[in-house]
Design a protein around this motif. Structure first.
Motif, PDB file in Angstrom:
ATOM      1  N   LYS A  99       0.858  -1.186   0.000  1.00 35.48           N
ATOM      2  CA  LYS A  99       0.000   0.000   0.000  1.00 35.48           C
ATOM      3  C   LYS A  99       0.891   1.232   0.000  1.00 35.48           C
ATOM      4  N   GLY A 100       0.580   2.155  -0.883  1.00 39.68           N
ATOM      5  CA  GLY A 100       1.366   3.380  -0.954  1.00 39.68           C
ATOM      6  C   GLY A 100       2.721   3.193  -1.595  1.00 39.68           C
ATOM      7  N   LEU A 101       2.821   2.252  -2.540  1.00 42.35           N
ATOM      8  CA  LEU A 101       4.093   2.038  -3.241  1.00 42.35           C
ATOM      9  C   LEU A 101       4.254   3.105  -4.326  1.00 42.35           C
ATOM     10  N   ARG A 102       5.265   3.924  -4.180  1.00 44.55           N
ATOM     11  CA  ARG A 102       5.499   5.006  -5.139  1.00 44.55           C
ATOM     12  C   ARG A 102       6.579   4.581  -6.123  1.00 44.55           C
ATOM     13  N   ASN A 137       1.329   6.349  -7.169  1.00 42.99           N
ATOM     14  CA  ASN A 137       1.255   5.405  -6.062  1.00 42.99           C
ATOM     15  C   ASN A 137       0.470   4.164  -6.480  1.00 42.99           C
ATOM     16  N   TYR A 138       0.989   3.011  -6.043  1.00 45.08           N
ATOM     17  CA  TYR A 138       0.358   1.736  -6.363  1.00 45.08           C
ATOM     18  C   TYR A 138      -0.027   1.026  -5.073  1.00 45.08           C
ATOM     19  N   TYR A 184      -3.216   1.245  -9.638  1.00 45.26           N
ATOM     20  CA  TYR A 184      -3.174   2.587  -9.068  1.00 45.26           C
ATOM     21  C   TYR A 184      -3.969   2.603  -7.769  1.00 45.26           C
ATOM     22  N   GLN A 185      -3.368   3.172  -6.735  1.00 48.31           N
ATOM     23  CA  GLN A 185      -4.018   3.156  -5.424  1.00 48.31           C
ATOM     24  C   GLN A 185      -5.360   3.882  -5.449  1.00 48.31           C
TER      25      GLN A 185
END
Length: 487
Positions: A222-225, A231-232, A251-252
């Motif tokens: 969560k919140g992978l940039r 953010n993914y 995409y988040q």
């Protein structure tokens, strides 16, 4: 606190009490729902990893043909290898190894065969540890234009079958799968990051970032940039291929769109409710404060003894309407009562003025600082005559100060010559008192004691005359009695 503030707090308390419970539920719902979404992504990643495992197991099953190759001659071995490669297009290179790991036969296209030199795995200690129950799979070869793995299969007769397997068909099925607008299924190498082959692009991820995700111990993301991609959110799972991981990313904003939409709807509902509460409290406070202000102003006027007030009866609440009606009736009755009492008071004042004006005694009422509050005619004549100057040591003909009269001792007397020429005697009597809610005042009475004084003088004259007339006969009798007593 104003009525508006009280009503606004009341509205907020009534409305926001259930909203607080809703907010707690929303917080739980968000965390739970997001975790569930990520868990679904993890399920997809696990399915992808299991699919790769099944493909590798399927490859192992297709290697069973090589178990009897060592017992055949070289021509038969070559033919069997060529047939297996033609039947399985994903086998781009096949080689038969003897027990020591040396190449005994191969099958490959001309270009591949030129690029791969003679195979010699005799020094590979890991090769000797393989059994017929497992196969050796290498990591993805990132130098090739397509995903390529090396598979070493141990044969029952002690030899080995070495194969280069093209995973493009399997790879294509995964990487062409799209999740939302910018998400999908991606493969990553522990050293290279996300892998790209031909027209299968993947987001950019640094190997260090990948290592941090893998070492975190959590399969949920969560919140992978990612660089240039935003953010993914998603999940990852390991595959049977060494150092190869499958990532399911989206995409988040898209992944949590429904959850965030519900959250924003609730926040919007809270804002709308707060706004409506504000205007409702403002509207109700105006309806309440207007009659309350009118009632307060009327009460203040009535408290100031102004009973000629009337509160207009508008569109107020029923209780206020009844209260306004009662206040108006009370003010009207008080006004009538005041008029009646004022007339009575005027009559009593006239009687008092008449009585005080015809009194022979002087009547003075003043403040303690000497301010005159009331003086009757008799007191005015006495003050103007200067008869009190003997007691107050003031100049003859000067009107004495009232504050000096207050200091005279009780019973102080003075003489006064009336306009008829008769000499009168007066006694000064003073007393202070404080009326309710007012300053302390002094009441001074100049009491006419002329008759009492004259009676006292007559008594004294009578006693003096009687004593003088009886003294001579009594003395003569006393002398005769003494002579008779002696002889």
């Amino acid at each position: 606190m104003s009525i508006f503030a009280r009503l606004f707090k009341l509205f907020l308390f009534v409305i926001f009490t259930p909203l607080f419970a809703m907010g707690a539920f929303l917080f739980f719902y968000q965390n739970y729902s997001k975790t569930e979404v990520l868990a679904n992504y993890y399920g997809v990643a696990q399915i992808s990893a299991d699919f790769i495992k099944q493909n590798i197991e399927n490859i192992s099953l297709r290697f069973d043909f090589a178990n009897d190759l060592n017992a055949q001659n070289a021509a038969s071995q070559q033919a069997a290898l060529d047939l297996a490669r033609r039947n399985s297009p994903d086998f781009i290179f096949l080689a038969l190894l003897d027990e020591s790991g040396l190449e005994s036969a191969r099958s490959a296209g001309e270009e591949i065969s030129k690029d791969i030199s003679y195979l010699d795995f005799s020094a590979d200690e890991d090769l000797k540890t393989l059994t017929t129950d497992n196969v050796s799979v290498s990591g993805i070869d990132t130098r090739a234009p397509f995903p390529l793995i090396e598979v070493t299969y141990p044969l029952k007769n002690g030899g080995y079958l070495f194969a280069l397997v093209n995973l493009y068909s399997m790879w294509d099925k995964f990487t062409r799968t799209r999740i939302g607008r910018g998400g999908g299924i991606y493969f990553a190498d522990a050293k290279e990051g996300f892998l790209e082959f031909n027209d299968m692009p993947a987001p950019l991820m640094a190997p260090q970032q990948l290592q941090e995700i893998i070492s975190s111990g959590s399969f949920l993301i969560k919140g992978l940039r990612l660089a240039g991609a935003g953010n993914y959110a998603g999940a990852w799972a390991p595959t049977p291929v060494p150092d190869l991981f499958v990532f399911v990313l989206q995409y988040q904003k898209e992944a949590f769109y429904t959850i965030n939409l519900i959250t924003w709807l609730i926040i919007f509902f809270i804002l709308v409710t707060t706004t409506l509460s504000y205007f409702a409290a403002l509207s109700f406070s105006q309806e309440v404060s207007e009659p309350v202000e009118q009632l307060t102003a009327a009460a203040r006027e009535i408290g100031g003894n102004n009973f000629d007030v009337h509160i207009p009866r508008g569109r107020s609440w029923g209780e206020f309407e009844l209260l306004i009606k009662t206040i108006n009736e009370m003010a009207a009755r008080l006004n009538q009562y005041q008029a009646v009492q004022f007339d009575k008071l005027l009559d009593e004042k006239k009687k008092f003025d008449m009585l005080a004006g015809h009194m022979q005694d002087g009547l003075i009422m003043c403040a303690l600082d000497g301010r005159s509050l009331f003086i009757n005619k008799a007191a005015n004549r006495i003050l103007a005559s200067g008869a009190l100057c003997g007691l107050l040591n003031c100049a003859q003909g000067q009107t004495p100060a009232l504050k000096d009269l207050i200091t005279l001792p009780a019973g102080a007397a003075f003489d006064y010559q009336s306009s008829t020429g008769r000499k009168k005697r007066f006694e000064v009597i003073s007393q202070t008192f404080r009326p309710a809610g007012e300053e302390e005042v002094a009441l001074i009475i100049l009491r006419d004691i002329t008759t009492e004084h004259e009676i006292n003088e007559m008594k004294n004259n009578i006693f003096n005359s009687v004593a003088h007339d009886l003294r001579a006969p009594l003395l003569g009798l006393q002398a005769y009695i003494m002579i008779l007593a002696e002889s």
